[in-house]
Enzyme design. Structure first.
Site, PDB file in Angstrom:
ATOM      1  N   PHE A 144       0.567  -1.283  -0.079  1.00  0.00           N
ATOM      2  CA  PHE A 144      -0.009   0.088  -0.002  1.00  0.00           C
ATOM      3  C   PHE A 144       0.794   1.358  -0.125  1.00  0.00           C
ATOM      4  CE2 PHE A 144      -2.964   3.131   2.210  1.00  0.00           C
ATOM      5  CZ  PHE A 144      -3.865   2.999   1.384  1.00  0.00           C
ATOM      6  N   ASP A 221       1.061  -5.514   8.681  1.00  0.00           N
ATOM      7  CA  ASP A 221      -0.008  -4.293   8.336  1.00  0.00           C
ATOM      8  C   ASP A 221      -1.336  -5.183   8.353  1.00  0.00           C
ATOM      9  OD1 ASP A 221      -2.089  -2.801   7.274  1.00  0.00           O
ATOM     10  OD2 ASP A 221      -0.425  -1.290   6.820  1.00  0.00           O
ATOM     11  N   TYR A 246     -11.270   1.619  10.186  1.00  0.00           N
ATOM     12  CA  TYR A 246     -12.613   2.025   9.599  1.00  0.00           C
ATOM     13  C   TYR A 246     -12.954   1.121   8.476  1.00  0.00           C
ATOM     14  CZ  TYR A 246      -8.437   4.007   7.050  1.00  0.00           C
ATOM     15  OH  TYR A 246      -7.229   4.389   6.505  1.00  0.00           O
ATOM     16  N   LYS A 247     -12.035  -0.059   8.386  1.00  0.00           N
ATOM     17  CA  LYS A 247     -12.457  -0.791   7.178  1.00  0.00           C
ATOM     18  C   LYS A 247     -13.294  -1.782   7.887  1.00  0.00           C
ATOM     19  CE  LYS A 247      -8.294   0.327   4.660  1.00  0.00           C
ATOM     20  NZ  LYS A 247      -6.971   0.261   4.356  1.00  0.00           N
ATOM     21  N   ARG A 395     -12.420  -3.670  -7.479  1.00  0.00           N
ATOM     22  CA  ARG A 395     -12.352  -4.250  -6.358  1.00  0.00           C
ATOM     23  C   ARG A 395     -13.630  -4.431  -5.624  1.00  0.00           C
ATOM     24  NH1 ARG A 395      -8.348  -2.199  -1.548  1.00  0.00           N
ATOM     25  NH2 ARG A 395      -9.934  -0.748  -1.473  1.00  0.00           N
TER      26      ARG A 395
END
Ligand code: PLP
Length: 435
Positions: A144, A221, A246-247, A395
């Site tokens: 990322f 991560d 927040y995912k 995605r």
């Protein structure tokens, strides 16, 4: 590990039938959970819970309470209990989602800031042991962006080198693939447990052990893993981990992130931001920085009380269902999506760019198509919300708590219709600011 959908098809429907999706929903033990989330538009098909999870109804009531009672009435007096939230909510997250015993997880800052703090601390740890050879940080060339940038920044600031590994994105990373960097120059290996693009799901224990065998530290991560796959940090003897809330944890935009530091490393690690929330006996306001014992030393400045409440609600809601049930449904949903893609989307030029084996795949599926960007825009115009990741990926995130089998069926049906009618070809190829 289970690789088949948990529910079996009705005898009289084939997988491409809408009735097949409906029967899977009817048999889904988690089906009612979706009603525990705010859904102003019941027709919206939301396939981006892996970027920003939905709002739990219970969080509305909780935040109302924090605002009115704790802040409005309590004012400064409420710090008497807010002060413990970062550790208390961290322990809840650790024990329910991360396989971490208490005192090793802190809710704080952003994932980006936590990466910086923990990698810097790890570099300092090697330096303090006078392990001068150990000056290489390794990460995945496709990691990322914020992870790559933070590591680049640390390499520019300290006397360390950054190595980017080219890994096979369709398979989880293997010890063989890491072999070129597994030597006594390795300081820190930083990888994502679930890859943000392909959803490849690495073997936490095996990779961690391989890094330890050469004396390095590993920082995982967990952004795309936490709340969607079981994670056992203590059992794998992981050194360091970070992730956001927040995912899949549904704590809301900008909610505080978390960091994990293995208990026996905590005293030896010093993070670079010497703030007053990391100070021993904080309110003595003493001269000179003296880091607190335990996880509190990884705190920096005043945390968000509202943010901590949102993380607590998001985590508690998923913990009531249990990560194993969420994982089973996540595997079944992605298996179903891959099967529908093979049947209906492959003939239209889509390729599955996620592992085909659910056991090594997180809870999203990436599809490659040369027109992915405009197809994504056409879907959003129809209230089907996936996301686009360059250069050519659509995605599709299927959050086990909130996505139904019918959502998946309808999304695939909408993709087919858009591509067959050429609807996306009327749209601009100009990229929006946020994709
Ligand atoms: C979402 C995500 C982040 C986000 O970092 P922030 O500091 O919250 O912006 C970082 N790393 C990975 C792998 C992610 O998926």
């Amino acid at each position: 590990m289970q690789t088949e959908p948990t529910t079996s098809p009705p005898v009289d429907a084939t997988i491409t039938d809408r009735a097949y999706a409906e029967s899977l929903d009817a048999a889904d033990p988690l089906a009612a959970l979706a009603d525990e989330f705010v859904r102003p538009d019941p027709a919206l098909i939301y396939l981006d819970g892996n970027s920003l999870g939905r709002l739990p109804k219970r969080s509305l009531a909780r935040v109302q309470h924090v605002l009115e009672r704790e802040w409005g009435d309590g004012l400064i007096r409420s710090w008497a209990h807010w002060i413990g939230d970062s550790v208390r909510v961290g322990d809840l997250l650790g024990s329910t989602m991360l396989g971490a015993a208490p005192g090793q997880v802190l809710i704080t800052d952003t994932t980006t800031a936590n990466l910086y703090k923990l990698v810097s601390a790890a570099i300092g740890w090697h330096a303090a042991r006078a392990d001068a050879k150990r000056r290489v940080i390794v990460t995945d060339a496709d990691n990322f962006p914020t992870n790559r940038y933070v590591l680049e920044g640390i390499a520019a600031e300290r006397d360390v080198e950054l190595t980017f590994l080219e890994l096979d994105e369709l398979e989880p990373v293997t010890v063989e693939a890491l072999a070129p960097v597994l030597d006594d120059s390795l300081a820190v290996l930083q990888l994502s447990l679930v890859d943000y693009r392909s959803a490849a799901f690495a073997d936490l224990a095996v990779i961690t052990e391989a890094v330890h065998a050469v004396g390095g530290l590993v920082l995982w991560d967990l952004c795309h893993a936490v709340g969607s796959v079981p994670v056992e940090l203590d059992a794998a003897v992981v050194d360091l981990a970070v992730g956001c809330t927040y995912k899949y944890l549904n704590a809301g935009p900008g909610a505080p992130a978390f960091c994990y530091v293995r208990r026996d490393l905590q005293q030896a690690l010093r993070q670079p931001i010497w703030g007053w929330f990391g100070q021993r006996d904080q309110f003595a306001m003493g001269l000179g920085y003296d880091p607190a014992p335990g996880m509190s030393r990884f705190a920096t400045g005043t945390p968000s009380a509202i943010g901590a409440a949102l993380v607590e609600e998001g985590v508690a809601q998923l913990a009531e269902v249990g990560i194993d049930a969420l994982r089973s449904k996540g595997m079944a949903l992605t298996d179903y999506l891959v099967a529908l893609t093979d049947e209906r989307l492959a003939p239209l030029g889509f390729r599955v760019m996620s592992p085909r084996n659910a056991a090594v795949r997180g809870s999203h599926v990436s599809l490659a198509h040369p027109e992915a960007y405009r197809i994504c825009q056409a879907l959003i115009a129809r209230d089907v919300v996936p996301d686009f990741r360059g250069p050519d990926r659509l995605r599709l995130g299927v959050a086990p708590a909130t996505t139904s089998y019918l959502d998946v069926w309808r999304a695939v049906d909408a993709i087919c219709d858009i591509v067959e009618t050429g609807e996306h070809l009327q749209l601009s190829t100009e990229r929006a600011l946020v994709t």
